[in-house]
Design a protein around this motif. Structure first.
Motif, PDB file in Angstrom:
ATOM      1  N   ASN A   1     -38.679 -14.757  32.579  1.00 58.80           N
ATOM      2  CA  ASN A   1     -39.799 -14.144  33.279  1.00 58.80           C
ATOM      3  C   ASN A   1     -39.611 -12.645  33.412  1.00 58.80           C
ATOM      4  O   ASN A   1     -40.557 -11.866  33.272  1.00 58.80           O
ATOM      5  CB  ASN A   1     -39.976 -14.784  34.649  1.00 58.80           C
ATOM      6  CG  ASN A   1     -41.337 -14.470  35.226  1.00 58.80           C
ATOM      7  OD1 ASN A   1     -42.327 -14.485  34.499  1.00 58.80           O
ATOM      8  ND2 ASN A   1     -41.384 -14.136  36.494  1.00 58.80           N
ATOM      9  N   ARG A   2     -38.358 -12.229  33.663  1.00 57.00           N
ATOM     10  CA  ARG A   2     -38.103 -10.786  33.794  1.00 57.00           C
ATOM     11  C   ARG A   2     -38.450 -10.070  32.496  1.00 57.00           C
ATOM     12  O   ARG A   2     -39.040  -9.002  32.496  1.00 57.00           O
ATOM     13  CB  ARG A   2     -36.632 -10.552  34.119  1.00 57.00           C
ATOM     14  CG  ARG A   2     -36.311 -10.959  35.525  1.00 57.00           C
ATOM     15  CD  ARG A   2     -34.846 -10.822  35.821  1.00 57.00           C
ATOM     16  NE  ARG A   2     -34.478 -11.870  36.745  1.00 57.00           N
ATOM     17  CZ  ARG A   2     -33.321 -12.486  36.784  1.00 57.00           C
ATOM     18  NH1 ARG A   2     -32.377 -12.139  35.943  1.00 57.00           N
ATOM     19  NH2 ARG A   2     -33.090 -13.424  37.650  1.00 57.00           N
TER      20      ARG A   2
ATOM     21  N   ARG B   1     -40.539 -11.102  30.267  1.00 62.17           N
ATOM     22  CA  ARG B   1     -41.980 -11.166  30.062  1.00 62.17           C
ATOM     23  C   ARG B   1     -42.661 -10.021  30.816  1.00 62.17           C
ATOM     24  O   ARG B   1     -43.527  -9.342  30.298  1.00 62.17           O
ATOM     25  CB  ARG B   1     -42.495 -12.515  30.588  1.00 62.17           C
ATOM     26  CG  ARG B   1     -43.856 -12.909  30.053  1.00 62.17           C
ATOM     27  CD  ARG B   1     -44.142 -14.352  30.408  1.00 62.17           C
ATOM     28  NE  ARG B   1     -44.142 -14.543  31.856  1.00 62.17           N
ATOM     29  CZ  ARG B   1     -45.244 -14.492  32.598  1.00 62.17           C
ATOM     30  NH1 ARG B   1     -46.404 -14.265  32.040  1.00 62.17           N
ATOM     31  NH2 ARG B   1     -45.179 -14.674  33.892  1.00 62.17           N
ATOM     32  N   VAL B   2     -42.214  -9.795  32.054  1.00 62.88           N
ATOM     33  CA  VAL B   2     -42.768  -8.693  32.844  1.00 62.88           C
ATOM     34  C   VAL B   2     -42.484  -7.367  32.153  1.00 62.88           C
ATOM     35  O   VAL B   2     -43.357  -6.503  32.052  1.00 62.88           O
ATOM     36  CB  VAL B   2     -42.186  -8.707  34.272  1.00 62.88           C
ATOM     37  CG1 VAL B   2     -42.659  -7.497  35.049  1.00 62.88           C
ATOM     38  CG2 VAL B   2     -42.555  -9.985  34.983  1.00 62.88           C
ATOM     39  N   LEU B   3     -41.253  -7.225  31.657  1.00 60.89           N
ATOM     40  CA  LEU B   3     -40.903  -5.986  30.949  1.00 60.89           C
ATOM     41  C   LEU B   3     -41.856  -5.740  29.785  1.00 60.89           C
ATOM     42  O   LEU B   3     -42.320  -4.614  29.577  1.00 60.89           O
ATOM     43  CB  LEU B   3     -39.494  -6.082  30.378  1.00 60.89           C
ATOM     44  CG  LEU B   3     -38.330  -5.623  31.234  1.00 60.89           C
ATOM     45  CD1 LEU B   3     -37.096  -5.484  30.367  1.00 60.89           C
ATOM     46  CD2 LEU B   3     -38.622  -4.290  31.911  1.00 60.89           C
TER      47      LEU B   3
ATOM     48  N   LYS C   1     -37.160  -2.995  21.732  1.00 59.28           N
ATOM     49  CA  LYS C   1     -36.476  -2.517  22.941  1.00 59.28           C
ATOM     50  C   LYS C   1     -35.864  -3.693  23.705  1.00 59.28           C
ATOM     51  O   LYS C   1     -34.749  -3.616  24.212  1.00 59.28           O
ATOM     52  CB  LYS C   1     -37.493  -1.828  23.846  1.00 59.28           C
ATOM     53  CG  LYS C   1     -37.441  -0.316  24.034  1.00 59.28           C
ATOM     54  CD  LYS C   1     -36.381   0.302  24.563  1.00 59.28           C
ATOM     55  CE  LYS C   1     -35.653   1.513  24.633  1.00 59.28           C
ATOM     56  NZ  LYS C   1     -36.334   2.731  24.510  1.00 59.28           N
TER      57      LYS C   1
ATOM     58  N   MET D   1     -44.883  -6.787  29.462  1.00 58.34           N
ATOM     59  CA  MET D   1     -46.222  -6.468  29.937  1.00 58.34           C
ATOM     60  C   MET D   1     -46.349  -5.029  30.400  1.00 58.34           C
ATOM     61  O   MET D   1     -47.418  -4.441  30.322  1.00 58.34           O
ATOM     62  CB  MET D   1     -46.585  -7.380  31.100  1.00 58.34           C
ATOM     63  CG  MET D   1     -46.973  -8.740  30.634  1.00 58.34           C
ATOM     64  SD  MET D   1     -47.266  -9.726  32.073  1.00 58.34           S
ATOM     65  CE  MET D   1     -47.562 -11.288  31.325  1.00 58.34           C
ATOM     66  N   ILE D   2     -45.273  -4.471  30.919  1.00 62.28           N
ATOM     67  CA  ILE D   2     -45.413  -3.102  31.397  1.00 62.28           C
ATOM     68  C   ILE D   2     -44.987  -2.097  30.344  1.00 62.28           C
ATOM     69  O   ILE D   2     -44.700  -0.954  30.655  1.00 62.28           O
ATOM     70  CB  ILE D   2     -44.668  -2.860  32.724  1.00 62.28           C
ATOM     71  CG1 ILE D   2     -43.201  -3.157  32.554  1.00 62.28           C
ATOM     72  CG2 ILE D   2     -45.266  -3.681  33.843  1.00 62.28           C
ATOM     73  CD1 ILE D   2     -42.418  -2.813  33.794  1.00 62.28           C
ATOM     74  N   GLY D   3     -44.951  -2.528  29.093  1.00 62.94           N
ATOM     75  CA  GLY D   3     -44.800  -1.554  28.027  1.00 62.94           C
ATOM     76  C   GLY D   3     -43.432  -1.467  27.393  1.00 62.94           C
ATOM     77  O   GLY D   3     -42.967  -0.376  27.083  1.00 62.94           O
ATOM     78  N   THR D   4     -42.750  -2.613  27.194  1.00 61.93           N
ATOM     79  CA  THR D   4     -41.490  -2.588  26.471  1.00 61.93           C
ATOM     80  C   THR D   4     -41.694  -3.300  25.149  1.00 61.93           C
ATOM     81  O   THR D   4     -42.191  -4.426  25.125  1.00 61.93           O
ATOM     82  CB  THR D   4     -40.394  -3.322  27.272  1.00 61.93           C
ATOM     83  OG1 THR D   4     -40.493  -2.901  28.619  1.00 61.93           O
ATOM     84  CG2 THR D   4     -39.014  -3.002  26.746  1.00 61.93           C
ATOM     85  N   SER D   5     -41.325  -2.645  24.052  1.00 63.61           N
ATOM     86  CA  SER D   5     -41.553  -3.249  22.741  1.00 63.61           C
ATOM     87  C   SER D   5     -40.515  -4.347  22.508  1.00 63.61           C
ATOM     88  O   SER D   5     -39.478  -4.393  23.158  1.00 63.61           O
ATOM     89  CB  SER D   5     -41.450  -2.193  21.651  1.00 63.61           C
ATOM     90  OG  SER D   5     -40.148  -1.674  21.607  1.00 63.61           O
ATOM     91  N   GLU D   6     -40.817  -5.206  21.540  1.00 62.11           N
ATOM     92  CA  GLU D   6     -39.914  -6.311  21.196  1.00 62.11           C
ATOM     93  C   GLU D   6     -38.533  -5.779  20.805  1.00 62.11           C
ATOM     94  O   GLU D   6     -37.510  -6.349  21.160  1.00 62.11           O
ATOM     95  CB  GLU D   6     -40.500  -7.097  20.014  1.00 62.11           C
ATOM     96  CG  GLU D   6     -41.810  -7.782  20.323  1.00 62.11           C
ATOM     97  CD  GLU D   6     -41.610  -9.048  21.146  1.00 62.11           C
ATOM     98  OE1 GLU D   6     -40.724  -9.827  20.786  1.00 62.11           O
ATOM     99  OE2 GLU D   6     -42.313  -9.234  22.152  1.00 62.11           O
TER     100      GLU D   6
ATOM    101  N   LEU E   1     -34.149   2.087  30.374  1.00 68.24           N
ATOM    102  CA  LEU E   1     -34.011   0.752  30.943  1.00 68.24           C
ATOM    103  C   LEU E   1     -32.737   0.582  31.754  1.00 68.24           C
ATOM    104  O   LEU E   1     -32.321  -0.534  32.034  1.00 68.24           O
ATOM    105  CB  LEU E   1     -34.093  -0.260  29.822  1.00 68.24           C
ATOM    106  CG  LEU E   1     -35.532  -0.322  29.320  1.00 68.24           C
ATOM    107  CD1 LEU E   1     -35.600  -0.761  27.879  1.00 68.24           C
ATOM    108  CD2 LEU E   1     -36.373  -1.218  30.199  1.00 68.24           C
TER     109      LEU E   1
END
Lengths: 250, 596
Positions: B509-510, B512-514, B523, B516-521, B264
């Protein structure tokens, strides 16, 4: 014999309203999407399209029912498994693009790969490949806010595609685009679907966009009330059918 | 229009609360500081340093500047919150003039309400913290006032003027924008632009100014008070340029290297680069506030730690009791204890040399190397020759007569010679290993002595009594240091918290996008921790450096020892611990807000 990529069984979703009255959005909804299929979901506002898409794409939990994607039950996954699954198997394209404005186009596209710890060399290669496919090579160094809506949506599609998912979810992907850009976007999605064999499930209001799909599901009050398939017809012929269906529908 | 305004207030209440709390705290701290800085009688009565009032005036100016930056920022935030609403009003037919006056009225009413609540909280804060501190330090300070009309007026005026200026500026900015820009205000983003020549140049100049300020700091006495102002300006400008340009170049460099193509890092670096234009002023003021908090606390703590040492240097024993009725069994770690007999006649106190020959008396003499004092154990014979010069014994004689000076100690040959002048009584002398560990018992014994034989603490001898007298003189500085340290820390906390939490809406929002593209809570929590961690660490490092060099300026104030770093270690640990707790709290709150 085609193999299903997604299988949803008896989905129900109920919201509790502020007045304490339960509001049922999805009612015993079942559906199967095959590998390489392009499915559009249409329906009036409030019919449950977005809720259905959110559940299928792991963003929301149903009240009851099951969803399997690539034979994995996504409702039984924990947070880390879901994250990994989204990062490897799914791509998302949104109406409002949802690009991260603090990152350049290149960084936005490479994000799913850096998360998967792909090597920098492979990341560069993959980004170049999707950038060429979607014709956005010339603005890789720019920031999303410096681009037009159509360009931003192509970046969004590139990001959804870069990690070779098996399934792409589209939530009104052409909703914010003018007809020219919308046509272009749908052509890209068509290419991705046909050339890369990636399945697409897309929610849309727009008959024109829907006509690019191979199958269209019509949703009314949380249930699939009609399904039409394009089969071997031309897109234009299918478009005419969609329009007439919508005429009957409304 | 009022309806729309009220609706928007309701829909963004969380943002408004952050804004409001931040403003209230800054007004409260400003009041707290003014309550002390404008209380000339208090400052003069409680400080032996003649320039103390001027130091406080400079402090007030500095706090004013920080508050100005803060308010400026807060108002920018307010404008941003409201902009799209104003755009909507404009679209519905409101004139620029109407909207402008609405904005001005909104800014002023928010400002005045926040300032009044802030002053009220300031009363309570000042009262509580001063009460607690005076108890903790065991000092009673003359002329201390928690409620001061003068500071109320200063705080009110200062904030109203700043809010008016800010309101006018915002109105001006608003009038220049067209309806569409206003409507889309939330979607506009400023990206940092890197200048290839100016950035490295300003970075270097900043570093240079910072170094010059550090070099000048130890020489403050030679340069004088005007030097203080020069150092301040150099330091502030240096910090600002160095921090902002270095970070800008660093993030840009990372962006273009393969280093960022891992996990990240891209995201975190992007966040940092993106926030910089907005954060650089705040980060610099936080660095300075951190330095002020740590510096003030170090000076205060330094005194706190120095006083027992100083006191122990003046007397070879911890306490002297002019009666044998005071029971010393309550003292721990007694190293030495001895009773002697004496007889009082007029202004003379007679002692017996034989007793001193049998049990030598400890006294302080000049050290052989010429600096400081050392303990010498003396006999009666030695005292008989030197009696007139021994201030230990003279001091005890004055204590017995309960007076500051005038008594004379005479050491007679033997007991019968002494008793020829009257009836003998007993004094007890005691030395403990750790004076501060016996603080309570020693204080109890002194009160008992006063009750039994009337010895007042200011006339008592021994290092414990001296400690009490020193505290009366230096307690004010000690109190001011710790009080201000707490004040600056609170102000810093308010600023950082406000700054980070006001960005949640954009960041949400950033993240939220993260996701959606595969970042765990998990992380995401890690990223937030790193992201905010960077914002916390930068000012801390600069602040600590500032204090390491800056404390040199206070060396002349540290009577006797010239060691300005006595209180540095414990203050550093204290402030950094509070800072870390505060950091964890911010991460936790931020995380919760992102999830909502």
């Amino acid at each position: 014999m085609t193999e299903p990529v997604l299988n949803a069984n008896q989905l129900n979703k109920t919201y509790a309203s502020t007045a304490g009255v339960a509001h049922e959005v999805l009612h015993d909804l079942s559906l199967t999407v095959d590998k390489g299929e392009f499915v559009a979901i249409m329906g009036p506002s409030g019919s449950g399209k977005s809720t259905l898409l959110n559940i299928l794409s792991t963003l929301m939990q149903p009240s009851s029912g099951s969803v399997t994607i690539n034979n994995k039950n996504i409702l039984q996954m924990n947070d880390a498994e879901i994250a990994k699954f989204r990062g490897q198997d799914m791509g998302f394209i949104f109406q409002d693009y949802n690009l991260i404005e603090s990152l350049t186009v290149q960084e936005n596209i490479s994000l799913p790969l850096t998360l998967q710890k792909v090597s920098p060399k492979d990341i560069k290669k993959a980004v170049q490949k999707v950038a060429q496919l979607l014709h956005i090579e010339s603005y890789l160094k720019q920031y999303p806010t410096e681009l037009s809506g159509g360009q931003q949506q192509r970046v969004g599609a590139a990001r959804a595609l870069v990690h070779n998912p098996t399934l792409i979810f589209g939530d009104e992907p052409t909703g914010a685009l003018d007809s020219e850009n919308a046509r272009e976007m749908m052509n890209y999605l068509n290419q991705i679907n046909e050339n890369e064999g990636i399945s697409i499930i897309m929610v849309t209001h727009d008959a024109f966009s829907a006509s690019f799909a191979s199958r269209i599901l019509f949703l009314t009050d949380g249930q699939i009330t009609k399904t039409i398939s394009r089969d071997n017809r031309s897109r234009e012929a299918f478009y005419q059918q969609v329009l007439s269906e919508l005429g009957n529908f409304n | 229009m009022f309806g729309i305004a009220l609706k928007s207030l309701r829909s963004k209440w969380r943002d408004y609360i952050v804004l409001f709390v931040g403003l209230i705290i800054s007004a409260a701290i400003f009041y707290m500081f003014s309550a002390m800085a404008t209380n000339r009688a208090f400052l003069e009565a409680n400080s032996i340093v003649s320039q103390i009032t001027i130091i406080f005036v400079i402090g007030e100016v500095l706090l004013g500047l920080i508050t100005f930056v803060y308010l400026n920022f807060a108002n920018g935030f307010l404008l941003r919150l409201r902009q799209s609403e104003y755009g909507l009003m404009s679209m519905l037919g409101a004139t620029k003039k109407q909207i402008g006056s609405l904005l001005l009225r909104e800014t002023l009413s928010i400002g005045i309400i926040a300032t009044i609540i802030g002053i009220l909280i300031g009363f309570a804060l000042t009262k509580l913290s001063s009460h607690y501190l005076m108890n903790l330090l065991g000092v009673k300070l003359a002329h201390w006032q928690s409620i001061s009309m003068k500071s109320v007026i200063i705080t009110l005026l200062f904030f109203i003027v700043l809010f008016t200026l800010n309101g006018l500026y915002n109105r001006h900015r608003l009038r220049k924008q067209d309806t569409l820009t206003l409507l889309l205000a939330n979607k506009q983003v400023n990206q940092p632009i890197v200048h290839k020549v100016i950035d490295p140049l300003l970075g270097l100049i900043g570093l240079g100014l910072l170094v010059i300020s550090y070099v000048l700091m130890p020489n403050i006495v030679k340069i004088g008070l005007s030097g203080f102002v020069v150092i301040l300006v150099l330091n502030v400008l240096g910090t600002y340029w160095f921090v902002s340009r270095t970070l800008k170049m660093l993030t840009n460099w990372i962006r273009n290297s393969t280093y960022s193509l891992h996990g990240l890092r891209t995201f975190i670096n992007g966040q940092l680069a993106f926030r910089l234009p907005d954060y650089q002023r705040i980060l610099s003021s936080i660095a300075i506030m951190f330095a002020l908090a740590l510096g003030a606390m170090s000076v205060g703590q330094g005194y706190y730690r120095m006083l027992p040492n100083q006191a122990e240097k003046t007397y070879p024993v911890t306490a002297v009791y002019a009666t044998d009725k005071v029971n010393t069994d309550n003292l721990k770690g007694v190293q030495w204890q001895q009773d002697y007999q004496y007889v009082v006649k007029g202004q003379t106190v007679y002692f017996n040399a034989t007793e001193f020959n049998e049990h030598k008396l400890p006294t302080k003499v000049s050290a052989k190397n010429g600096s400081g004092t050392q303990t010498k154990w003396v006999t009666g014979d030695w005292l008989q020759k030197k009696a007139a010069y021994d201030y230990t014994l003279d001091g005890i004689a004055n204590q017995i007569l309960n007076q500051q000076y005038g008594a004379k100690a005479v050491v007679t040959e033997n007991a019968s010679e002494m008793m020829a002048h009257g009836t003998p009584r007993t004094i007890q002398m005691v030395k403990v290993a750790d004076m501060m560990a016996n603080d309570q018992a020693l204080s109890h014994n002194q009160k008992l002595q006063e009750k039994l034989v009337g010895t007042k603490s200011e006339f008592a001898t021994g290092s414990y009594a001296t400690y009490g007298q020193l505290k009366g003189i230096f307690g004010g500085i000690e109190f001011m240091g710790i009080f201000l340290g707490i004040g600056f820390l609170a102000m810093l906390a308010a600023t950082l918290m406000f700054k980070t939490l006001s960005g949640v809406a954009d960041d949400k929002n950033r993240y939220r996008v993260l996701a959606m593209i595969g970042t765990s809570e998990k992380k995401i929590t890690q990223i937030i921790a790193v992201d905010l961690g960077i914002l916390f660490v930068i000012p801390m490092v600069i602040g600590i450096l500032d204090v390491i060099f800056g404390l040199q300026m206070f060396a002349p104030l540290m009577a006797g020892t010239n060691n300005a770093y006595l209180g540095f270690g414990p203050s550093l640990i204290g402030i950094v611990s509070l800072y870390i707790i505060y950091y964890c709290l911010t991460v936790w709150m931020y995380r919760r807000l992102i999830k909502k």
